[in-house]
Design a protein around this motif. Structure first.
Motif, PDB file in Angstrom:
ATOM      1  N   GLY A 166       0.872  -1.386  -0.115  1.00 41.40           N
ATOM      2  CA  GLY A 166       0.119  -0.008   0.072  1.00 41.40           C
ATOM      3  C   GLY A 166       0.772   1.025  -0.063  1.00 41.40           C
ATOM      4  O   GLY A 166       0.187   2.342  -0.276  1.00 41.40           O
ATOM      5  N   THR A 167       2.302   1.035   0.134  1.00 46.08           N
ATOM      6  CA  THR A 167       2.980   2.179   0.344  1.00 46.08           C
ATOM      7  C   THR A 167       3.627   2.716  -1.048  1.00 46.08           C
ATOM      8  O   THR A 167       4.434   3.539  -1.169  1.00 46.08           O
ATOM      9  CB  THR A 167       4.137   2.067   1.245  1.00 46.08           C
ATOM     10  N   LYS A 168       3.446   2.013  -1.991  1.00 45.93           N
ATOM     11  CA  LYS A 168       4.305   2.042  -3.466  1.00 45.93           C
ATOM     12  C   LYS A 168       3.555   3.517  -4.122  1.00 45.93           C
ATOM     13  O   LYS A 168       2.463   3.684  -3.750  1.00 45.93           O
ATOM     14  CB  LYS A 168       3.427   0.941  -4.432  1.00 45.93           C
ATOM     15  N   LEU A 169       4.249   4.098  -4.648  1.00 44.68           N
ATOM     16  CA  LEU A 169       3.978   5.426  -5.173  1.00 44.68           C
ATOM     17  C   LEU A 169       2.967   5.175  -6.626  1.00 44.68           C
ATOM     18  O   LEU A 169       2.165   6.096  -6.838  1.00 44.68           O
ATOM     19  CB  LEU A 169       5.556   6.318  -5.657  1.00 44.68           C
ATOM     20  N   VAL A 170       2.988   4.207  -7.197  1.00 52.92           N
ATOM     21  CA  VAL A 170       2.291   4.071  -8.411  1.00 52.92           C
ATOM     22  C   VAL A 170       1.312   2.751  -8.022  1.00 52.92           C
ATOM     23  O   VAL A 170       2.048   1.701  -7.989  1.00 52.92           O
ATOM     24  CB  VAL A 170       3.014   4.054  -9.556  1.00 52.92           C
ATOM     25  N   PHE A 171       0.237   2.679  -8.217  1.00 52.06           N
ATOM     26  CA  PHE A 171      -0.657   1.577  -8.250  1.00 52.06           C
ATOM     27  C   PHE A 171      -0.350   0.828  -7.000  1.00 52.06           C
ATOM     28  O   PHE A 171      -0.136  -0.696  -6.971  1.00 52.06           O
ATOM     29  CB  PHE A 171      -0.357   0.673  -9.516  1.00 52.06           C
ATOM     30  N   PRO A 172      -0.502   1.450  -5.605  1.00 51.28           N
ATOM     31  CA  PRO A 172      -0.399   0.558  -4.332  1.00 51.28           C
ATOM     32  C   PRO A 172      -1.608  -0.346  -4.359  1.00 51.28           C
ATOM     33  O   PRO A 172      -2.781  -0.231  -4.901  1.00 51.28           O
ATOM     34  CB  PRO A 172      -0.691   1.816  -3.352  1.00 51.28           C
ATOM     35  N   SER A 173      -1.038  -1.397  -3.663  1.00 57.35           N
ATOM     36  CA  SER A 173      -2.148  -2.296  -3.344  1.00 57.35           C
ATOM     37  C   SER A 173      -2.855  -3.334  -4.577  1.00 57.35           C
ATOM     38  O   SER A 173      -3.846  -3.921  -4.320  1.00 57.35           O
ATOM     39  CB  SER A 173      -3.321  -1.929  -2.268  1.00 57.35           C
ATOM     40  N   MET A 174      -2.348  -3.132  -5.810  1.00 58.76           N
ATOM     41  CA  MET A 174      -2.891  -3.693  -6.860  1.00 58.76           C
ATOM     42  C   MET A 174      -1.869  -5.074  -7.120  1.00 58.76           C
ATOM     43  O   MET A 174      -0.729  -4.945  -6.706  1.00 58.76           O
ATOM     44  CB  MET A 174      -2.770  -2.879  -8.066  1.00 58.76           C
ATOM     45  N   TYR A 175      -2.629  -6.023  -7.889  1.00 58.44           N
ATOM     46  CA  TYR A 175      -1.834  -7.266  -8.319  1.00 58.44           C
ATOM     47  C   TYR A 175      -1.186  -6.990  -9.447  1.00 58.44           C
ATOM     48  O   TYR A 175      -1.293  -6.171 -10.288  1.00 58.44           O
ATOM     49  CB  TYR A 175      -3.006  -8.372  -8.614  1.00 58.44           C
ATOM     50  N   ASP A 176       0.143  -7.817  -9.497  1.00 63.53           N
ATOM     51  CA  ASP A 176       0.948  -7.593 -10.737  1.00 63.53           C
ATOM     52  C   ASP A 176       1.114  -9.007 -11.060  1.00 63.53           C
ATOM     53  O   ASP A 176       1.773  -9.900 -10.314  1.00 63.53           O
ATOM     54  CB  ASP A 176       1.897  -6.531 -10.420  1.00 63.53           C
ATOM     55  N   MET A 177       1.407  -9.145 -12.498  1.00 64.96           N
ATOM     56  CA  MET A 177       1.972 -10.596 -12.935  1.00 64.96           C
ATOM     57  C   MET A 177       3.496 -10.407 -13.558  1.00 64.96           C
ATOM     58  O   MET A 177       3.954 -11.563 -14.027  1.00 64.96           O
ATOM     59  CB  MET A 177       0.946 -11.234 -13.859  1.00 64.96           C
TER      60      MET A 177
END
Length: 173
Positions: A54-65
């Motif tokens: 949730g602390t990411k600057l871009v796209f916090p708390s989202m899923y990534d492959m």
């Protein structure tokens, strides 16, 4: 030095360097920059999937492959792909990721970055960075496809995935 202070190359529509700026400024002003995406498979051929913190600057708390991130100022895409994969997976000694393709991601709100996409196999156990990864698992291609409509995915990763699906040879994961 924090993530916002990291210096990035600012690039034009042809991916030519036109300047440099701190990551925080690049994001705040919507300046075009460079990123890498690395599709990671384990020894069984499953795909590494994770939920960003949730602390990411871009796209916090989202899923990534994909694992990956920004390319530092003066850094080559290939070097950034290996660095980012090892950092995010918490491993060393990965083989150099294989380059697949590059595209210009243009998202909502003026976001724009050149995106170089790679793949790599990670045979051993992973220990993802807790600052980057809140949850992770290795999923089959079918499991990833099933969750595309269930989970909130990072839009740039989805764009890379759609392009990857369009170019991959049949039967190759």
């Amino acid at each position: 030095m924090g993530a916002q202070d990291e210096v990035l190359d600012v690039v034009d529509g042809e991916d030519r360097v036109v300047g440099r700026a701190a990551r925080g400024e690049v994001y705040a002003r919507g300046l075009r920059h460079r990123c890498v995406f690395v599709r990671v498979r384990d020894a069984q051929g499953r795909v590494f999937v994770h939920r960003r913190t949730g602390t990411k600057l871009v796209f916090p708390s989202m899923y990534d492959m994909f694992v990956g991130g920004v390319v530092g100022a003066g850094e080559a895409y290939d070097d950034a792909a290996l660095r980012e994969a090892e950092e995010e997976l918490g491993v060393t000694g990965l083989p150099r990721p294989t380059y697949l393709f590059k595209f210009l991601y243009e998202g909502d709100g003026g976001q724009s970055w050149w995106s170089s996409v790679y793949e790599v196999r990670c045979e051993g156990p992973v220990s993802p960075q807790v600052e980057e990864v809140a949850w992770h698992a290795f999923l089959t291609d079918d499991e990833v496809e099933h969750r595309l409509t269930e989970w909130p995915w990072v839009p740039d990763g989805l764009a890379a995935y759609q392009r990857w699906k369009a170019i991959r040879p049949e039967g190759r994961g």
